[in-house]
Design a protein around this motif. Structure first.
Motif, PDB file in Angstrom:
ATOM      1  N   HIS A 206       0.817  -1.214   0.000  1.00  0.00           N
ATOM      2  CA  HIS A 206       0.000   0.000   0.000  1.00  0.00           C
ATOM      3  C   HIS A 206       0.850   1.264   0.000  1.00  0.00           C
ATOM      4  O   HIS A 206       0.333   2.352  -0.293  1.00  0.00           O
ATOM      5  CB  HIS A 206      -0.943  -0.018   1.205  1.00  0.00           C
ATOM      6  CG  HIS A 206      -1.964  -1.104   1.137  1.00  0.00           C
ATOM      7  ND1 HIS A 206      -3.172  -0.959   0.490  1.00  0.00           N
ATOM      8  CD2 HIS A 206      -1.944  -2.375   1.608  1.00  0.00           C
ATOM      9  CE1 HIS A 206      -3.865  -2.091   0.574  1.00  0.00           C
ATOM     10  NE2 HIS A 206      -3.138  -2.961   1.245  1.00  0.00           N
ATOM     11  N   ASN A 207       2.115   1.121   0.278  1.00  0.00           N
ATOM     12  CA  ASN A 207       3.030   2.260   0.192  1.00  0.00           C
ATOM     13  C   ASN A 207       3.600   2.440  -1.204  1.00  0.00           C
ATOM     14  O   ASN A 207       4.220   3.465  -1.495  1.00  0.00           O
ATOM     15  CB  ASN A 207       4.180   2.086   1.193  1.00  0.00           C
ATOM     16  CG  ASN A 207       3.692   2.053   2.626  1.00  0.00           C
ATOM     17  OD1 ASN A 207       2.817   2.829   2.998  1.00  0.00           O
ATOM     18  ND2 ASN A 207       4.240   1.147   3.420  1.00  0.00           N
ATOM     19  N   ASN A 208       3.392   1.428  -2.047  1.00  0.00           N
ATOM     20  CA  ASN A 208       3.929   1.464  -3.406  1.00  0.00           C
ATOM     21  C   ASN A 208       2.970   0.723  -4.340  1.00  0.00           C
ATOM     22  O   ASN A 208       3.240  -0.413  -4.757  1.00  0.00           O
ATOM     23  CB  ASN A 208       5.320   0.821  -3.440  1.00  0.00           C
ATOM     24  CG  ASN A 208       5.986   0.960  -4.799  1.00  0.00           C
ATOM     25  OD1 ASN A 208       5.449   1.593  -5.715  1.00  0.00           O
ATOM     26  ND2 ASN A 208       7.148   0.352  -4.957  1.00  0.00           N
ATOM     27  N   PRO A 209       1.833   1.329  -4.668  1.00  0.00           N
ATOM     28  CA  PRO A 209       0.828   0.656  -5.499  1.00  0.00           C
ATOM     29  C   PRO A 209       1.343   0.199  -6.856  1.00  0.00           C
ATOM     30  O   PRO A 209       0.740  -0.691  -7.477  1.00  0.00           O
ATOM     31  CB  PRO A 209      -0.260   1.730  -5.658  1.00  0.00           C
ATOM     32  CG  PRO A 209      -0.087   2.630  -4.474  1.00  0.00           C
ATOM     33  CD  PRO A 209       1.394   2.664  -4.222  1.00  0.00           C
ATOM     34  N   SER A 210       2.444   0.782  -7.322  1.00  0.00           N
ATOM     35  CA  SER A 210       2.977   0.399  -8.631  1.00  0.00           C
ATOM     36  C   SER A 210       3.447  -1.061  -8.671  1.00  0.00           C
ATOM     37  O   SER A 210       3.639  -1.621  -9.751  1.00  0.00           O
ATOM     38  CB  SER A 210       4.141   1.315  -9.008  1.00  0.00           C
ATOM     39  OG  SER A 210       5.245   1.131  -8.130  1.00  0.00           O
ATOM     40  N   LEU A 211       3.606  -1.685  -7.504  1.00  0.00           N
ATOM     41  CA  LEU A 211       4.022  -3.089  -7.469  1.00  0.00           C
ATOM     42  C   LEU A 211       2.910  -4.028  -7.904  1.00  0.00           C
ATOM     43  O   LEU A 211       3.149  -5.219  -8.125  1.00  0.00           O
ATOM     44  CB  LEU A 211       4.498  -3.472  -6.063  1.00  0.00           C
ATOM     45  CG  LEU A 211       5.803  -2.827  -5.591  1.00  0.00           C
ATOM     46  CD1 LEU A 211       6.122  -3.261  -4.167  1.00  0.00           C
ATOM     47  CD2 LEU A 211       6.955  -3.195  -6.522  1.00  0.00           C
ATOM     48  N   GLY A 212       1.689  -3.510  -8.005  1.00  0.00           N
ATOM     49  CA  GLY A 212       0.599  -4.336  -8.515  1.00  0.00           C
ATOM     50  C   GLY A 212      -0.229  -4.964  -7.414  1.00  0.00           C
ATOM     51  O   GLY A 212      -0.242  -4.501  -6.268  1.00  0.00           O
ATOM     52  N   THR A 213      -0.938  -6.040  -7.766  1.00  0.00           N
ATOM     53  CA  THR A 213      -1.907  -6.650  -6.863  1.00  0.00           C
ATOM     54  C   THR A 213      -1.682  -8.157  -6.745  1.00  0.00           C
ATOM     55  O   THR A 213      -0.952  -8.754  -7.533  1.00  0.00           O
ATOM     56  CB  THR A 213      -3.340  -6.397  -7.350  1.00  0.00           C
ATOM     57  OG1 THR A 213      -3.530  -7.025  -8.631  1.00  0.00           O
ATOM     58  CG2 THR A 213      -3.632  -4.914  -7.453  1.00  0.00           C
ATOM     59  N   PHE A 214      -2.321  -8.739  -5.750  1.00  0.00           N
ATOM     60  CA  PHE A 214      -2.376 -10.198  -5.613  1.00  0.00           C
ATOM     61  C   PHE A 214      -3.819 -10.593  -5.338  1.00  0.00           C
ATOM     62  O   PHE A 214      -4.663  -9.745  -5.003  1.00  0.00           O
ATOM     63  CB  PHE A 214      -1.449 -10.695  -4.497  1.00  0.00           C
ATOM     64  CG  PHE A 214      -1.884 -10.308  -3.099  1.00  0.00           C
ATOM     65  CD1 PHE A 214      -2.606 -11.196  -2.296  1.00  0.00           C
ATOM     66  CD2 PHE A 214      -1.570  -9.056  -2.571  1.00  0.00           C
ATOM     67  CE1 PHE A 214      -3.002 -10.840  -1.014  1.00  0.00           C
ATOM     68  CE2 PHE A 214      -1.950  -8.699  -1.286  1.00  0.00           C
ATOM     69  CZ  PHE A 214      -2.677  -9.592  -0.503  1.00  0.00           C
ATOM     70  N   LYS A 215      -4.124 -11.866  -5.490  1.00  0.00           N
ATOM     71  CA  LYS A 215      -5.481 -12.355  -5.290  1.00  0.00           C
ATOM     72  C   LYS A 215      -5.686 -12.691  -3.808  1.00  0.00           C
ATOM     73  O   LYS A 215      -5.059 -13.602  -3.282  1.00  0.00           O
ATOM     74  CB  LYS A 215      -5.747 -13.604  -6.141  1.00  0.00           C
ATOM     75  CG  LYS A 215      -5.660 -13.369  -7.636  1.00  0.00           C
ATOM     76  CD  LYS A 215      -6.770 -12.418  -8.114  1.00  0.00           C
ATOM     77  CE  LYS A 215      -6.720 -12.241  -9.632  1.00  0.00           C
ATOM     78  NZ  LYS A 215      -7.770 -11.302 -10.109  1.00  0.00           N
ATOM     79  N   GLN A 216      -6.546 -11.931  -3.166  1.00  0.00           N
ATOM     80  CA  GLN A 216      -6.872 -12.174  -1.767  1.00  0.00           C
ATOM     81  C   GLN A 216      -8.228 -12.858  -1.699  1.00  0.00           C
ATOM     82  O   GLN A 216      -9.224 -12.369  -2.247  1.00  0.00           O
ATOM     83  CB  GLN A 216      -6.888 -10.862  -0.985  1.00  0.00           C
ATOM     84  CG  GLN A 216      -6.995 -11.037   0.519  1.00  0.00           C
ATOM     85  CD  GLN A 216      -6.735  -9.741   1.270  1.00  0.00           C
ATOM     86  OE1 GLN A 216      -7.029  -8.652   0.778  1.00  0.00           O
ATOM     87  NE2 GLN A 216      -6.193  -9.849   2.476  1.00  0.00           N
ATOM     88  N   ARG A 217      -8.293 -13.983  -1.014  1.00  0.00           N
ATOM     89  CA  ARG A 217      -9.526 -14.768  -0.981  1.00  0.00           C
ATOM     90  C   ARG A 217     -10.507 -14.207   0.051  1.00  0.00           C
ATOM     91  O   ARG A 217     -10.115 -13.724   1.104  1.00  0.00           O
ATOM     92  CB  ARG A 217      -9.228 -16.231  -0.646  1.00  0.00           C
ATOM     93  CG  ARG A 217      -8.331 -16.925  -1.658  1.00  0.00           C
ATOM     94  CD  ARG A 217      -8.361 -18.425  -1.482  1.00  0.00           C
ATOM     95  NE  ARG A 217      -7.862 -18.844  -0.167  1.00  0.00           N
ATOM     96  CZ  ARG A 217      -7.844 -20.110   0.252  1.00  0.00           C
ATOM     97  NH1 ARG A 217      -8.325 -21.080  -0.525  1.00  0.00           N
ATOM     98  NH2 ARG A 217      -7.356 -20.424   1.446  1.00  0.00           N
ATOM     99  N   PHE A 218     -11.808 -14.324  -0.287  1.00  0.00           N
ATOM    100  CA  PHE A 218     -12.823 -14.001   0.706  1.00  0.00           C
ATOM    101  C   PHE A 218     -14.049 -14.882   0.496  1.00  0.00           C
ATOM    102  O   PHE A 218     -14.238 -15.500  -0.559  1.00  0.00           O
ATOM    103  CB  PHE A 218     -13.175 -12.513   0.707  1.00  0.00           C
ATOM    104  CG  PHE A 218     -13.964 -12.002  -0.484  1.00  0.00           C
ATOM    105  CD1 PHE A 218     -15.345 -11.865  -0.412  1.00  0.00           C
ATOM    106  CD2 PHE A 218     -13.323 -11.630  -1.660  1.00  0.00           C
ATOM    107  CE1 PHE A 218     -16.076 -11.370  -1.490  1.00  0.00           C
ATOM    108  CE2 PHE A 218     -14.043 -11.137  -2.745  1.00  0.00           C
ATOM    109  CZ  PHE A 218     -15.427 -11.005  -2.661  1.00  0.00           C
TER     110      PHE A 218
END
Length: 525
Positions: free
Chosen positions: A70-82
């Motif tokens: 969250h300090n570096n959004p440019s790193l992208g995303t991962f799949k968080q399950r819910f």
């Protein structure tokens, strides 16, 4: 060597001093194996029909694109399950939200149902329920391994930012699911043990995100030396058993503080751990029999592991010991015999030295879905919570050796994460815990609409706002309830049904939530 080290777990695993089984110190995250009592929801997965629509079963998995950093959004995303259900939802109802916190969350989907406090709140307030898997637990991993380097983004603050980003951006799989963010629906966060503390931390750190909170057995005040973990055990275990355990530990402290190597060896042999080289490995291992207390609940009785341990010490020739116990000689031999009988289940095929050696450093297994690695990372860097013996100057009768000290657990941080720590750059538990308490309030938490439910027999009580050292006053805006239960007893309906005091904790929490939801509705008008 496979290390283990023990806490919340915020809050459950119970093995040894330096370890064989994969996990960490007895967790702040609930009774055995997690941060909240585990519910088998298998019988709850029959089809639920809502307004003529058959709802997906509770164990249906959804994925959210969460930011890696969250300090570096440019790193992208991962799949968080819910996981999610709107079984009880009516327009205007809240979103009841929980993250299990220290474990793969797929075994906790029963927490969507009204067999738990989450479902009771949803049913009462006509809300939907969401269960979000914590980053770096289960299959919700920003990176493909659990190395220390990868877990640089595994922090309490990143977890809080996950909750914020999820709540503001998720499209829930239900009618009007795009418009149920905290600006448009009341979010009620719940949790037991570490997730209970995380509920408090989130409300402190993100004002306005969570409308109301229900925190069960939350150890909000972290500590370098959490020796008081064992105090609820000592005070509430059978008195004859505590008397004999105190006598044995006092004797062990005397012997292992001396230079009498033959006496030390004789005691190790009594416990079947003659080849354990380091004294603190031997003394620390004995905590396993005490950690079994965290498995207890009001419905537990004879046959529970902890009571088996006490029976081994206190039943002789069919007779129970008096309140004062049988005394040192019998207790030492009986504890040794009981310990030897459990070594195989504790250590498997490993030798006692391999099982309990916390000094050897070997290449760790860094594959994902190992909750002990993820949990111990939080301990090493932010929580401390070393379950050690009391300070040598303490007048409290010790049931854990004074020679078991926080350095024991700090050393294991170096062994578990050698890519980050060395003996010269080991984590500083004192500085880390002071920073966590400063950032998130600890015992000084003061937020509106947060209900704390704690329990007198809970091993984590002395980290909660009901600790004897602080005993925070209950108010209308931040009620505090102390039941006669164990760790996070009030999360499950079946436990409350067996104990009126635990039922009282649930009742008071539901009344507080009802009052606060009326405030929400008035504000919306």
């Amino acid at each position: 060597m496979r290390l283990r080290f023990s806490i919340i777990g915020l809050l459950g695993f119970t093995i040894g001093a330096g370890a064989l089984l994969p996990d960490g110190r007895s967790h702040a995250n609930l009774p055995p194996t997690s941060t909240i009592p585990k519910l088998d929801g298998a019988a709850l997965f029959s089809d639920k029909i809502r307004n003529g629509t058959v709802l997906p079963p509770y164990d249906t998995v959804y994925h959210f694109d969460q930011l890696i950093d969250h300090n570096n959004p440019s790193l992208g995303t991962f799949k968080q399950r819910f996981w999610h259900t709107y079984e009880f939802y009516e327009p205007g109802g809240p979103i009841v939200f929980m993250t299990p916190g220290e474990v793969n969350a797929e075994g906790y989907t029963g927490y969507l149902s009204n067999s738990t406090i989450n479902g009771l709140i949803a049913q009462q307030e006509k809300g939907a329920v969401v269960l979000l898997e914590h980053r770096f637990f289960g299959l919700s991993n920003p990176y493909p391994d659990l190395s220390g380097t990868s877990m640089s983004v595994h922090t309490i603050q990143q977890s809080i930012e996950d909750i914020d980003y999820f709540a503001r951006n998720v499209e829930l799989p239900m009618p009007n699911g795009k418009s149920l963010d905290p600006d448009n629906a009341a979010w009620i966060m719940t949790g037991g043990s570490y997730p209970g503390a995380l509920t408090s931390y989130t409300m402190v750190n993100k004002p306005g995100l969570i409308w109301a909170g229900y925190a069960s057995s939350g150890p909000v005040q972290v500590m370098e030396n959490f020796w008081v973990y064992f105090e609820p055990i000592r005070k509430n275990m059978p008195q004859n058993c505590s008397a004999d355990v105190v006598a044995v530990i006092a004797h062990l402290d005397q012997v292992f503080s001396s230079t009498n190597t033959s006496a030390k060896q004789a005691i190790k042999d009594t416990f079947g751990m003659g080849s354990v080289q380091h004294d603190d490995d031997f003394l620390g291992a004995l905590r396993n029999d005490l950690w079994a207390w965290q498995e207890l609940q009001p419905t537990s009785g004879p046959g529970a592991r902890f009571y088996n341990f006490c029976d081994a010490l206190e039943v002789k020739n069919g007779m129970n010991a008096p309140v004062s116990g049988w005394g040192l000689d019998h207790a030492l031999a009986a504890w040794g015999k009981h310990w030897r009988s459990g070594l195989a289940s504790l250590c498997g095929r490993a030798t006692d030295e391999q099982c309990f050696d916390s000094y050897a450093i070997s290449a760790p297994n860094i594959s994902i879905d190992q909750p002990y690695r993820s949990w111990n990372w939080i301990l090493c860097n932010e929580f401390g919570f070393s379950q050690s013996g009391p300070p040598a100057t303490s007048p409290v009768p010790a049931i854990v050796s004074h020679l078991v000290v926080p350095e024991y657990d700090i050393r294991q941080c170096v062994s578990m994460y050698p890519d980050v720590f060395t003996t010269s750059t080991a984590p500083d538990f004192a500085a880390n815990t002071a920073r966590t308490n400063q950032n998130y309030g600890g015992w000084n938490v003061k937020v509106n609409r947060l209900y704390f439910s704690n329990a007198r027999r809970d091993t984590w009580k002395e980290g909660s706002v009901s600790a004897e050292a602080v005993n925070v006053s209950s108010t209308d805006s931040m009620p505090v309830y102390l039941s006669e239960g164990f760790h996070a007893s009030d999360l499950l309906v079946r436990i409350a049904a067996a104990n009126p005091s635990v039922a009282g904790a649930q009742r008071e929490g539901l009344l507080a939530i009802k009052r606060w939801m009326e405030e929400w509705k008035q504000q919306r008008k």
